[in-house]
Design a protein around this motif. Sequence first.
Motif, PDB file in Angstrom:
ATOM      1  N   GLY A  12      12.967 -36.143  34.029  1.00  0.00           N
ATOM      2  CA  GLY A  12      13.639 -36.196  32.984  1.00  0.00           C
ATOM      3  C   GLY A  12      15.488 -35.406  32.281  1.00  0.00           C
ATOM      4  N   GLY A  13      15.559 -35.688  31.693  1.00  0.00           N
ATOM      5  CA  GLY A  13      17.121 -35.952  31.324  1.00  0.00           C
ATOM      6  C   GLY A  13      18.050 -35.729  29.820  1.00  0.00           C
ATOM      7  N   ALA A  14      18.756 -35.791  29.245  1.00  0.00           N
ATOM      8  CA  ALA A  14      19.820 -35.948  28.979  1.00  0.00           C
ATOM      9  C   ALA A  14      21.264 -36.039  28.643  1.00  0.00           C
ATOM     10  CB  ALA A  14      19.549 -35.579  27.072  1.00  0.00           C
ATOM     11  N   ILE A  15      22.317 -36.547  28.160  1.00  0.00           N
ATOM     12  CA  ILE A  15      23.413 -36.626  27.806  1.00  0.00           C
ATOM     13  C   ILE A  15      24.315 -37.458  26.839  1.00  0.00           C
ATOM     14  CG2 ILE A  15      24.095 -38.518  29.182  1.00  0.00           C
ATOM     15  CD1 ILE A  15      25.981 -37.766  30.674  1.00  0.00           C
ATOM     16  N   GLY A  16      25.098 -37.258  26.205  1.00  0.00           N
ATOM     17  CA  GLY A  16      26.637 -37.075  25.686  1.00  0.00           C
ATOM     18  C   GLY A  16      25.865 -36.904  24.280  1.00  0.00           C
ATOM     19  N   GLY A  17      25.365 -35.393  24.073  1.00  0.00           N
ATOM     20  CA  GLY A  17      26.010 -34.572  22.961  1.00  0.00           C
ATOM     21  C   GLY A  17      27.437 -33.666  23.738  1.00  0.00           C
ATOM     22  N   ALA A  18      28.169 -34.168  24.277  1.00  0.00           N
ATOM     23  CA  ALA A  18      29.122 -33.234  24.052  1.00  0.00           C
ATOM     24  C   ALA A  18      30.211 -33.733  25.019  1.00  0.00           C
ATOM     25  CB  ALA A  18      29.142 -31.736  24.487  1.00  0.00           C
ATOM     26  N   THR A  19      31.141 -33.892  24.976  1.00  0.00           N
ATOM     27  CA  THR A  19      32.646 -34.294  25.994  1.00  0.00           C
ATOM     28  C   THR A  19      33.397 -34.378  25.651  1.00  0.00           C
ATOM     29  OG1 THR A  19      32.824 -36.617  24.365  1.00  0.00           O
ATOM     30  CG2 THR A  19      30.863 -36.712  26.783  1.00  0.00           C
ATOM     31  N   ALA A  20      34.759 -33.960  26.337  1.00  0.00           N
ATOM     32  CA  ALA A  20      36.072 -33.097  26.527  1.00  0.00           C
ATOM     33  C   ALA A  20      37.382 -34.401  27.628  1.00  0.00           C
ATOM     34  CB  ALA A  20      36.282 -31.673  26.704  1.00  0.00           C
TER      35      ALA A  20
ATOM     36  N   TRP B  16      29.434 -30.187  38.430  1.00  0.00           N
ATOM     37  CA  TRP B  16      29.369 -29.364  38.075  1.00  0.00           C
ATOM     38  C   TRP B  16      27.704 -28.649  37.584  1.00  0.00           C
ATOM     39  CZ3 TRP B  16      33.104 -27.009  40.728  1.00  0.00           C
ATOM     40  CH2 TRP B  16      34.283 -27.695  40.946  1.00  0.00           C
ATOM     41  N   SER B  17      26.889 -27.977  38.273  1.00  0.00           N
ATOM     42  CA  SER B  17      25.461 -27.435  37.523  1.00  0.00           C
ATOM     43  C   SER B  17      25.264 -26.115  37.492  1.00  0.00           C
ATOM     44  CB  SER B  17      24.237 -28.193  38.526  1.00  0.00           C
ATOM     45  OG  SER B  17      24.224 -28.256  39.355  1.00  0.00           O
ATOM     46  N   LEU B  18      23.752 -25.708  37.347  1.00  0.00           N
ATOM     47  CA  LEU B  18      23.226 -24.391  36.832  1.00  0.00           C
ATOM     48  C   LEU B  18      22.150 -23.986  36.294  1.00  0.00           C
ATOM     49  CD1 LEU B  18      26.093 -21.536  35.925  1.00  0.00           C
ATOM     50  CD2 LEU B  18      24.941 -21.933  37.473  1.00  0.00           C
ATOM     51  N   GLN B  19      21.223 -23.320  36.616  1.00  0.00           N
ATOM     52  CA  GLN B  19      20.049 -24.027  36.824  1.00  0.00           C
ATOM     53  C   GLN B  19      19.513 -23.385  35.191  1.00  0.00           C
ATOM     54  OE1 GLN B  19      17.138 -22.240  39.700  1.00  0.00           O
ATOM     55  NE2 GLN B  19      15.388 -21.650  37.756  1.00  0.00           N
ATOM     56  N   GLY B  20      19.137 -24.128  34.946  1.00  0.00           N
ATOM     57  CA  GLY B  20      19.138 -23.102  33.098  1.00  0.00           C
ATOM     58  C   GLY B  20      18.961 -24.845  32.626  1.00  0.00           C
ATOM     59  N   GLY B  21      18.523 -24.496  31.235  1.00  0.00           N
ATOM     60  CA  GLY B  21      19.334 -25.412  30.292  1.00  0.00           C
ATOM     61  C   GLY B  21      20.446 -26.143  29.687  1.00  0.00           C
ATOM     62  N   ASP B  22      21.142 -24.322  30.350  1.00  0.00           N
ATOM     63  CA  ASP B  22      22.406 -25.295  28.681  1.00  0.00           C
ATOM     64  C   ASP B  22      23.843 -25.079  29.314  1.00  0.00           C
ATOM     65  OD1 ASP B  22      22.274 -22.773  30.155  1.00  0.00           O
ATOM     66  OD2 ASP B  22      22.977 -20.838  28.663  1.00  0.00           O
ATOM     67  N   PHE B  23      23.812 -25.242  30.705  1.00  0.00           N
ATOM     68  CA  PHE B  23      25.306 -25.346  31.050  1.00  0.00           C
ATOM     69  C   PHE B  23      25.782 -26.620  30.843  1.00  0.00           C
ATOM     70  CE2 PHE B  23      28.417 -26.435  34.504  1.00  0.00           C
ATOM     71  CZ  PHE B  23      29.345 -25.438  34.801  1.00  0.00           C
ATOM     72  N   GLY B  24      27.262 -26.842  30.021  1.00  0.00           N
ATOM     73  CA  GLY B  24      27.438 -28.243  29.527  1.00  0.00           C
ATOM     74  C   GLY B  24      27.268 -27.633  28.293  1.00  0.00           C
ATOM     75  N   ARG B  25      26.324 -27.278  27.411  1.00  0.00           N
ATOM     76  CA  ARG B  25      26.051 -27.852  26.180  1.00  0.00           C
ATOM     77  C   ARG B  25      27.791 -27.563  25.039  1.00  0.00           C
ATOM     78  NH1 ARG B  25      25.141 -22.044  25.967  1.00  0.00           N
ATOM     79  NH2 ARG B  25      25.605 -21.055  24.470  1.00  0.00           N
ATOM     80  N   ASP B  26      28.912 -27.667  25.555  1.00  0.00           N
ATOM     81  CA  ASP B  26      29.706 -27.254  25.007  1.00  0.00           C
ATOM     82  C   ASP B  26      31.253 -27.356  26.182  1.00  0.00           C
ATOM     83  OD1 ASP B  26      32.232 -27.503  22.729  1.00  0.00           O
ATOM     84  OD2 ASP B  26      31.489 -25.649  22.180  1.00  0.00           O
ATOM     85  N   VAL B  27      32.002 -28.019  25.846  1.00  0.00           N
ATOM     86  CA  VAL B  27      33.043 -28.395  26.699  1.00  0.00           C
ATOM     87  C   VAL B  27      33.986 -28.034  26.195  1.00  0.00           C
ATOM     88  CG1 VAL B  27      31.757 -28.654  28.270  1.00  0.00           C
ATOM     89  CG2 VAL B  27      32.592 -30.477  26.939  1.00  0.00           C
ATOM     90  N   ALA B  28      35.584 -28.012  26.804  1.00  0.00           N
ATOM     91  CA  ALA B  28      36.643 -28.029  25.944  1.00  0.00           C
ATOM     92  C   ALA B  28      37.891 -27.879  27.412  1.00  0.00           C
ATOM     93  CB  ALA B  28      37.159 -26.469  25.019  1.00  0.00           C
ATOM     94  N   VAL B  29      39.293 -28.874  26.939  1.00  0.00           N
ATOM     95  CA  VAL B  29      40.121 -29.040  28.226  1.00  0.00           C
ATOM     96  C   VAL B  29      41.504 -29.077  27.434  1.00  0.00           C
ATOM     97  CG1 VAL B  29      41.209 -30.866  29.157  1.00  0.00           C
ATOM     98  CG2 VAL B  29      38.530 -31.592  29.090  1.00  0.00           C
ATOM     99  N   GLY B  30      42.313 -27.725  27.995  1.00  0.00           N
ATOM    100  CA  GLY B  30      44.002 -27.551  28.181  1.00  0.00           C
ATOM    101  C   GLY B  30      44.005 -27.577  29.217  1.00  0.00           C
ATOM    102  N   ASP B  31      45.891 -27.377  29.397  1.00  0.00           N
ATOM    103  CA  ASP B  31      46.251 -26.716  30.867  1.00  0.00           C
ATOM    104  C   ASP B  31      46.852 -25.477  30.701  1.00  0.00           C
ATOM    105  OD1 ASP B  31      48.071 -26.521  33.195  1.00  0.00           O
ATOM    106  OD2 ASP B  31      49.577 -27.637  32.705  1.00  0.00           O
ATOM    107  N   LEU B  32      45.458 -24.714  31.086  1.00  0.00           N
ATOM    108  CA  LEU B  32      45.166 -22.868  30.959  1.00  0.00           C
ATOM    109  C   LEU B  32      46.524 -22.307  31.808  1.00  0.00           C
ATOM    110  CD1 LEU B  32      42.285 -22.554  30.370  1.00  0.00           C
ATOM    111  CD2 LEU B  32      43.209 -23.081  28.843  1.00  0.00           C
ATOM    112  N   ASN B  33      47.040 -23.046  33.004  1.00  0.00           N
ATOM    113  CA  ASN B  33      47.709 -22.293  33.571  1.00  0.00           C
ATOM    114  C   ASN B  33      49.142 -22.988  33.857  1.00  0.00           C
ATOM    115  OD1 ASN B  33      47.085 -23.996  35.344  1.00  0.00           O
ATOM    116  ND2 ASN B  33      46.755 -23.554  37.068  1.00  0.00           N
ATOM    117  N   GLY B  34      49.319 -23.790  32.949  1.00  0.00           N
ATOM    118  CA  GLY B  34      51.221 -24.643  32.815  1.00  0.00           C
ATOM    119  C   GLY B  34      51.200 -25.161  34.121  1.00  0.00           C
TER     120      GLY B  34
END
Length: 488
Positions: free
Chosen positions: A89-97, A143-161
């Motif tokens: 089972g699995g799902a993708i497509g709900g959060a992308t950055a 990249w993964s963690l046990q438990g289904g909520d890892f990756g439910r929201d993602v954001a991208v930026g150059d945080l250290n310049g």
Amino acid sequence: MTYSTRVVTALTVAGVLFTPTPALGSDLLRTDFNGDGDAELVVGVPSDHFATLPIRGAINIIPGSSNGLYAGPDQLWHLGRLGIAGLDGGAIGGATATGDFDGDGYADMAAGAQESANGVTRGAVHVLYGTSQGLTTAGAQRWSLQGGDFGRDVAVGDLNGDGFDDLAVVGGKGVTVLYGSPTGLRGATKQLWSGLSGPLAAGDVNGDGRGDLVASRDEGTLVALFGSPAGLVAAGSQTWSVPHTPVAIGDFDGDGFGDVVASDPKMGYYWNGFYRFEAGLVRVRYGSANGLSPRKKTWSQRSEGVEGDPGWACLEVGPCGGDNFGSALAAGDINGDGADDLAVGVFNDGFFNTVGRVSVLYGVVGVGLSAHGNQLWSQDSPGIEGVATLRNDYGDFFGASLAIIDANGDGAGDLAVGAPQDDTRPVDSSTPVVGAVNVIYGRLGGRLAASGNQLWSQRSPGIKGVAEEEDEFGAALANEGGRLRPFE
């Protein structure tokens, strides 16, 4: 507003001199996976079905060109194509950055997923890297963690310049930050910000050339973490007591400081003497050299000069449901004047609600967001492709997701609008509700215009995938700072 400043001119890694490629150059091109100067459209299809696979969900990539989006060579990504073996089972497509994690001038994509194998569920983020041919599995990361909520929201930026974009991921015990490098994202320097969650948004709020991150501490508190040469730091962090589903960052007054938008689509208020439940509003807090400034502004459909009516669809005289103004947000420079503009989803607007509309507020250099020239778009707008429909008491949810990209490379932002319950053709009792995305093109020195607008779905000729009932094509678009989902 420039997404990655690319201030680094050279780095030495393992004794090798590395000179980063110049930046993608604009937020509007952060989905330009093949580096041709035209952004691609990233469409989440979180309920896509596969007859021979125990998974659901997919991501369609529709390429840009000097003439705008076109049907090929589009890409369709799902967990089966990503080569994850043994899933039941699995799902993708709900959060992308998207962003440039390895500094090669091609945008890369991070996609959140849930994966189940042998009764164990894991949350994961899959990272695909851009090339001259677009996204590829070469060098892909998971990249993964046990438990289904890892990756439910993602954001991208150059945080250290340092010239390499970085990835923030919601899930587990907080928000994990993975930092970019010449070889892509690295785990060795990752951070965990405990107690924080989504929605997330990244942008340069204090104008120091490094990205900052806005995250949720609880339903009523946003936290702004500021970037430094070492990455995000707790020192100087700020809080804002405000409801926030979703959030966005844009430079609406063109002063070089990112302004934070917090939406409250379930907020009710009185209109024409009666209470409108969940009419919705958005609040803007402007950035400064010191971070979030005291300067604020609230917008809704009752704001003077703003198109729309928070209660016109109500038939009864008295309290009734509202439109959910602020159900989705997107910021970007639509007219090329140097100030970002704000698109606001109103997915419950329209006759009997749920048909959906999108409000567009334009930014003015030195002023900020203004009601002057604002627009209200729907599939009932003159010249717009598609038909606003109501079926089984629900409409298209036009405006459930939003993105502003430069699909034709002309320097003006183009608005993509998800309508995940759209049927894409005249409705009857047998018409599957499959979902669609409208694209309305911007004009330098002007506003969005219906001329040349497009309607995309998995029914569109040349687009990969099979349109099926409740696929929800367009339920998510890349780089959203969360959204209110239909039926929530």
